[in-house]
Design a protein around this motif. Structure first.
Motif, PDB file in Angstrom:
ATOM      1  N   ASN A 174       0.760  -1.300  -0.612  1.00 22.17           N
ATOM      2  CA  ASN A 174      -0.378   0.107  -0.110  1.00 22.17           C
ATOM      3  C   ASN A 174       1.282   1.143  -0.251  1.00 22.17           C
ATOM      4  OD1 ASN A 174      -2.735  -1.416  -0.384  1.00 22.17           O
ATOM      5  ND2 ASN A 174      -2.507  -1.593   2.202  1.00 22.17           N
ATOM      6  N   TYR A 175       1.644   1.107   0.701  1.00 22.95           N
ATOM      7  CA  TYR A 175       2.984   2.612   0.689  1.00 22.95           C
ATOM      8  C   TYR A 175       3.047   2.740  -0.945  1.00 22.95           C
ATOM      9  CZ  TYR A 175       7.517   5.101   1.280  1.00 22.95           C
ATOM     10  OH  TYR A 175       7.965   6.596   0.603  1.00 22.95           O
ATOM     11  N   TRP A 176       4.046   1.585  -1.389  1.00 26.79           N
ATOM     12  CA  TRP A 176       4.683   1.803  -2.421  1.00 26.79           C
ATOM     13  C   TRP A 176       3.621   2.281  -3.103  1.00 26.79           C
ATOM     14  CZ3 TRP A 176       9.101   3.149  -2.852  1.00 26.79           C
ATOM     15  CH2 TRP A 176      10.403   2.820  -1.717  1.00 26.79           C
ATOM     16  N   THR A 177       2.534   1.748  -3.705  1.00 27.52           N
ATOM     17  CA  THR A 177       1.143   2.005  -4.816  1.00 27.52           C
ATOM     18  C   THR A 177       0.886   3.507  -4.282  1.00 27.52           C
ATOM     19  OG1 THR A 177       0.043  -0.371  -4.532  1.00 27.52           O
ATOM     20  CG2 THR A 177      -1.124   1.258  -5.215  1.00 27.52           C
ATOM     21  N   LYS A 178       0.862   3.959  -3.086  1.00 28.67           N
ATOM     22  CA  LYS A 178       0.843   5.019  -3.032  1.00 28.67           C
ATOM     23  C   LYS A 178       1.756   6.211  -3.733  1.00 28.67           C
ATOM     24  CE  LYS A 178      -0.445   8.652   0.668  1.00 28.67           C
ATOM     25  NZ  LYS A 178      -0.918   8.686   1.939  1.00 28.67           N
ATOM     26  N   THR A 179       2.803   6.300  -3.051  1.00 28.47           N
ATOM     27  CA  THR A 179       4.181   6.338  -3.695  1.00 28.47           C
ATOM     28  C   THR A 179       4.228   6.476  -5.369  1.00 28.47           C
ATOM     29  OG1 THR A 179       5.928   5.778  -1.970  1.00 28.47           O
ATOM     30  CG2 THR A 179       6.940   6.477  -2.784  1.00 28.47           C
ATOM     31  N   ILE A 180       3.831   5.323  -5.634  1.00 28.35           N
ATOM     32  CA  ILE A 180       4.539   5.580  -7.088  1.00 28.35           C
ATOM     33  C   ILE A 180       3.544   6.514  -7.670  1.00 28.35           C
ATOM     34  CG2 ILE A 180       4.586   4.191  -8.877  1.00 28.35           C
ATOM     35  CD1 ILE A 180       5.571   1.531  -7.306  1.00 28.35           C
ATOM     36  N   GLN A 222       8.183 -12.403  -5.610  1.00 34.48           N
ATOM     37  CA  GLN A 222       6.626 -11.769  -6.524  1.00 34.48           C
ATOM     38  C   GLN A 222       6.146 -10.321  -5.870  1.00 34.48           C
ATOM     39  OE1 GLN A 222       4.694 -14.113  -8.982  1.00 34.48           O
ATOM     40  NE2 GLN A 222       4.420 -11.924  -9.009  1.00 34.48           N
ATOM     41  N   HIS A 223       6.392 -10.219  -4.992  1.00 30.81           N
ATOM     42  CA  HIS A 223       6.022  -8.933  -4.260  1.00 30.81           C
ATOM     43  C   HIS A 223       6.624  -7.509  -4.973  1.00 30.81           C
ATOM     44  CE1 HIS A 223       5.369  -5.824  -1.080  1.00 30.81           C
ATOM     45  NE2 HIS A 223       6.845  -5.788  -1.261  1.00 30.81           N
ATOM     46  N   PHE A 224       8.631  -8.028  -5.152  1.00 30.73           N
ATOM     47  CA  PHE A 224       8.963  -6.504  -5.552  1.00 30.73           C
ATOM     48  C   PHE A 224       8.910  -7.378  -6.988  1.00 30.73           C
ATOM     49  CE2 PHE A 224      10.803  -7.253  -0.967  1.00 30.73           C
ATOM     50  CZ  PHE A 224      11.313  -5.971  -1.051  1.00 30.73           C
ATOM     51  N   VAL A 225       8.512  -7.782  -8.095  1.00 36.90           N
ATOM     52  CA  VAL A 225       8.043  -8.568  -9.059  1.00 36.90           C
ATOM     53  C   VAL A 225       7.334  -7.241  -9.625  1.00 36.90           C
ATOM     54  CG1 VAL A 225       7.474  -9.303 -11.297  1.00 36.90           C
ATOM     55  CG2 VAL A 225       9.390 -10.149  -9.709  1.00 36.90           C
ATOM     56  N   ASN A 226       5.900  -7.748  -8.740  1.00 42.63           N
ATOM     57  CA  ASN A 226       4.929  -6.267  -8.643  1.00 42.63           C
ATOM     58  C   ASN A 226       4.902  -5.143  -8.642  1.00 42.63           C
ATOM     59  OD1 ASN A 226       3.416  -9.094  -9.052  1.00 42.63           O
ATOM     60  ND2 ASN A 226       2.712  -8.645  -6.784  1.00 42.63           N
ATOM     61  N   LEU A 227       5.441  -4.250  -7.196  1.00 41.95           N
ATOM     62  CA  LEU A 227       6.280  -3.539  -7.544  1.00 41.95           C
ATOM     63  C   LEU A 227       7.234  -2.677  -9.005  1.00 41.95           C
ATOM     64  CD1 LEU A 227       7.288  -3.353  -3.590  1.00 41.95           C
ATOM     65  CD2 LEU A 227       4.985  -2.139  -4.576  1.00 41.95           C
ATOM     66  N   TYR A 228       7.913  -3.307  -9.052  1.00 39.17           N
ATOM     67  CA  TYR A 228       8.658  -3.375 -10.247  1.00 39.17           C
ATOM     68  C   TYR A 228       8.049  -3.141 -11.485  1.00 39.17           C
ATOM     69  CZ  TYR A 228      12.507  -4.285 -13.847  1.00 39.17           C
ATOM     70  OH  TYR A 228      14.277  -4.100 -14.530  1.00 39.17           O
ATOM     71  N   LYS A 229       6.584  -4.152 -11.364  1.00 39.29           N
ATOM     72  CA  LYS A 229       5.902  -3.268 -12.758  1.00 39.29           C
ATOM     73  C   LYS A 229       4.718  -2.640 -12.647  1.00 39.29           C
ATOM     74  CE  LYS A 229       4.020  -7.756 -12.702  1.00 39.29           C
ATOM     75  NZ  LYS A 229       2.636  -8.330 -13.077  1.00 39.29           N
ATOM     76  N   LEU A 230       4.808  -2.089 -11.056  1.00 40.20           N
ATOM     77  CA  LEU A 230       4.097  -0.241 -11.489  1.00 40.20           C
ATOM     78  C   LEU A 230       4.953   0.212 -11.258  1.00 40.20           C
ATOM     79  CD1 LEU A 230       1.107   0.094 -10.183  1.00 40.20           C
ATOM     80  CD2 LEU A 230       2.114  -0.082  -8.056  1.00 40.20           C
ATOM     81  N   ALA A 231       5.793   0.619 -10.830  1.00 39.68           N
ATOM     82  CA  ALA A 231       7.167   1.786 -11.010  1.00 39.68           C
ATOM     83  C   ALA A 231       7.435   1.711 -12.677  1.00 39.68           C
ATOM     84  CB  ALA A 231       7.813   1.052 -10.530  1.00 39.68           C
ATOM     85  N   ASP A 232       7.156   0.778 -13.360  1.00 38.58           N
ATOM     86  CA  ASP A 232       8.369   0.390 -14.478  1.00 38.58           C
ATOM     87  C   ASP A 232       7.272  -0.228 -15.434  1.00 38.58           C
ATOM     88  OD1 ASP A 232       9.754   1.308 -16.811  1.00 38.58           O
ATOM     89  OD2 ASP A 232      11.281   0.869 -15.935  1.00 38.58           O
ATOM     90  N   SER A 279       9.879  -3.666 -19.757  1.00 39.38           N
ATOM     91  CA  SER A 279      10.021  -5.558 -19.813  1.00 39.38           C
ATOM     92  C   SER A 279      10.829  -7.112 -19.710  1.00 39.38           C
ATOM     93  CB  SER A 279      10.776  -6.047 -21.775  1.00 39.38           C
ATOM     94  OG  SER A 279      12.298  -5.766 -21.937  1.00 39.38           O
ATOM     95  N   GLU A 280      11.863  -6.615 -18.782  1.00 35.75           N
ATOM     96  CA  GLU A 280      12.582  -7.232 -18.612  1.00 35.75           C
ATOM     97  C   GLU A 280      11.653  -7.637 -16.709  1.00 35.75           C
ATOM     98  OE1 GLU A 280      15.377  -9.564 -16.668  1.00 35.75           O
ATOM     99  OE2 GLU A 280      15.539  -8.469 -18.551  1.00 35.75           O
ATOM    100  N   ALA A 281      10.619  -7.003 -16.192  1.00 33.39           N
ATOM    101  CA  ALA A 281       9.852  -6.599 -15.292  1.00 33.39           C
ATOM    102  C   ALA A 281       9.355  -8.016 -15.639  1.00 33.39           C
ATOM    103  CB  ALA A 281       8.891  -5.666 -14.861  1.00 33.39           C
ATOM    104  N   TRP A 282       8.274  -7.491 -16.649  1.00 36.30           N
ATOM    105  CA  TRP A 282       7.111  -9.524 -17.118  1.00 36.30           C
ATOM    106  C   TRP A 282       8.103 -10.284 -17.449  1.00 36.30           C
ATOM    107  CZ3 TRP A 282       2.449  -7.583 -16.635  1.00 36.30           C
ATOM    108  CH2 TRP A 282       1.553  -6.183 -17.091  1.00 36.30           C
ATOM    109  N   TYR A 283       8.740 -10.691 -17.941  1.00 34.57           N
ATOM    110  CA  TYR A 283      10.562 -11.650 -17.772  1.00 34.57           C
ATOM    111  C   TYR A 283      10.013 -12.199 -16.503  1.00 34.57           C
ATOM    112  CZ  TYR A 283      13.383 -15.112 -17.883  1.00 34.57           C
ATOM    113  OH  TYR A 283      14.252 -16.200 -17.477  1.00 34.57           O
TER     114      TYR A 283
END
Length: 396
Positions: free
Chosen positions: A285-291, A336-346, A350-354
């Motif tokens: 939630n913190y990162w979603t709001k921040t991004i 998985q937690h950080f990959v989800n944040l990676y996709k949200l931020a960027d 393509s690396e995030a989706w890989y």
């Protein structure tokens, strides 16, 4: 090529290659040799440069491999093409910029380097070099401050150098900006008396630069004056730009803009320190709001907007690094937690989706893995070996 493991993309300018032409070797961090050639072929035609893009040089190669790559690439192209041996240049983006710098530092035939989105190779200091160094970065590039620092370090040397900043993120420079950088190589060659002085080209450059100075804010006007001074020094009269630089630098509004920039950079560093702590503490939630807040603020066509673009890029790199580490350690839930944040931020990375596809494959979620893999490929992911690694996990 002599070594079939190596390959390169080639563009010969419209004027042909019957006479010896200057050449630029381009290095992409993902080994996409044709990408910069398509982007810059109009400038190659206009200025008469041969463009060669390595398909093999990419992030992750060690220096020994890079050296061998250059040996093979250089020997093959010089054998096949009519290259002017006194006008050999390198250019690269991100990790490719460091390759371009490495080649110049170790091979005296290189007369100039264009480094986009990165500085010199790690551990290499700015020094008194025979090649010119053009530092380039988008104002939204997370490495912009590093590029500025490298240019400032060159101010204390005798190396011909200049810096070009422009509205963009971490990517190959726009074609128009690169054209100016390549024109700088023409002026370098005039300075070293390798080619005749081209008054028409000089006058066109000066006219354009004067217009940019007159239309710019004080801080941008001083930057343009410095770029022109460092590009044309020793080639033609630059007194107009020196006088303008002195005049504008003394103005109160210029001093205020410089102070505002310094404060902005300080804010950026403080925010990065906060994010560094939150990598361990911050929940989704913190990162979603921040991004989401960063995405809104990054849309502004201002210096502040560019700072927020850099902060988003900083988060992207941070989430990539943590995701990659957790995936390597098979800590799939944390990854998985950080990959989800990676996709949200960027979301266009393509690396995030890989990474996402790989984690789905590890859980035997075939349809979701394929969906994310196709998304990664659509965004430009083309590492066939890594794609096959994912598909092997569910029996392909």
């Amino acid at each position: 090529m002599a070594d079939t493991a190596e390959s390169y993309a080639l563009y010969i300018p419209a004027k042909g290659n019957k006479t010896a032409l200057p050449v630029i070797y381009l290095f992409d961090p993902h080994g996409s040799g044709s990408l910069p050639l398509h982007k810059y072929k109009a400038s190659a035609d206009s200025l008469g440069f041969v463009l060669i893009g390595s398909n093999t040089s990419k992030n992750g190669n060690d220096l020994q491999y890079t050296e061998e790559l250059w040996r093979i690439l250089s020997a093959d192209t010089r054998q096949r093409l009519n290259i002017d041996p006194q006008r050999i240049y390198t250019a690269g983006f991100s990790g490719g910029a460091k390759v371009a710098g490495y080649v110049a530092l170790n091979h005296p035939e290189i007369k100039g380097v264009i480094a986009m989105g990165a500085g010199l190779p790690d551990g290499a200091p700015a020094g008194n070099y025979a090649f010119s160094f053009t530092a380039m970065a988008g104002e939204g590039d997370l490495n912009m401050t590093d590029v500025v620092a490298v240019n400032s370090a060159f101010d204390k040397t005798t190396t011909r150098h200049r810096i070009m900043l422009y509205p963009a993120k971490h990517e190959w420079a726009p074609a128009g900006i690169m054209h100016k950088a390549l024109t700088g190589f023409e002026f370098d060659a005039m300075y070293h008396k390798l080619i005749p002085v081209n008054e028409k080209l000089i006058n066109a450059y000066i006219s354009n630069s004067k217009n940019l100075v007159k239309e710019a804010t004080p801080i941008k006007a001083v930057e343009q004056c410095m770029l022109t001074i460092n590009t044309l020094k020793g080639v033609t009269d630059i007194s107009w730009f020196e006088q303008k630089k002195t005049e504008i630098s003394a103005s109160e509004i210029y001093k205020q803009q410089v102070q505002a920039r310094q404060q902005l950079l300080q804010t950026e560093q403080q925010t990065k320190a906060l994010y560094m702590r939150q990598f361990e503490q911050g929940d989704f939630n913190y990162w979603t709001k921040t991004i989401n807040e960063l995405n809104i603020k990054a849309k502004a066509a201002t210096a502040e907007g560019a700072m927020y673009q850099r902060l988003l890029a900083y988060l992207s790199l941070g989430f990539y690094s943590i995701s990659n580490q957790q995936i390597r350690n098979n800590r799939n839930d944390v990854a998985q937690h950080f990959v989800n944040l990676y996709k949200l931020a960027d979301p266009t990375n393509s690396e995030a989706w890989y990474f996402s596809a790989l984690l789905h494959a590890r859980r035997n979620e075939k349809d979701l893995a394929e969906q994310d893999l196709r998304k990664a490929e659509k965004l430009g992911f083309d590492d066939k070996d890594r794609i096959q690694q994912v598909r092997k996990l569910f029996g392909y």
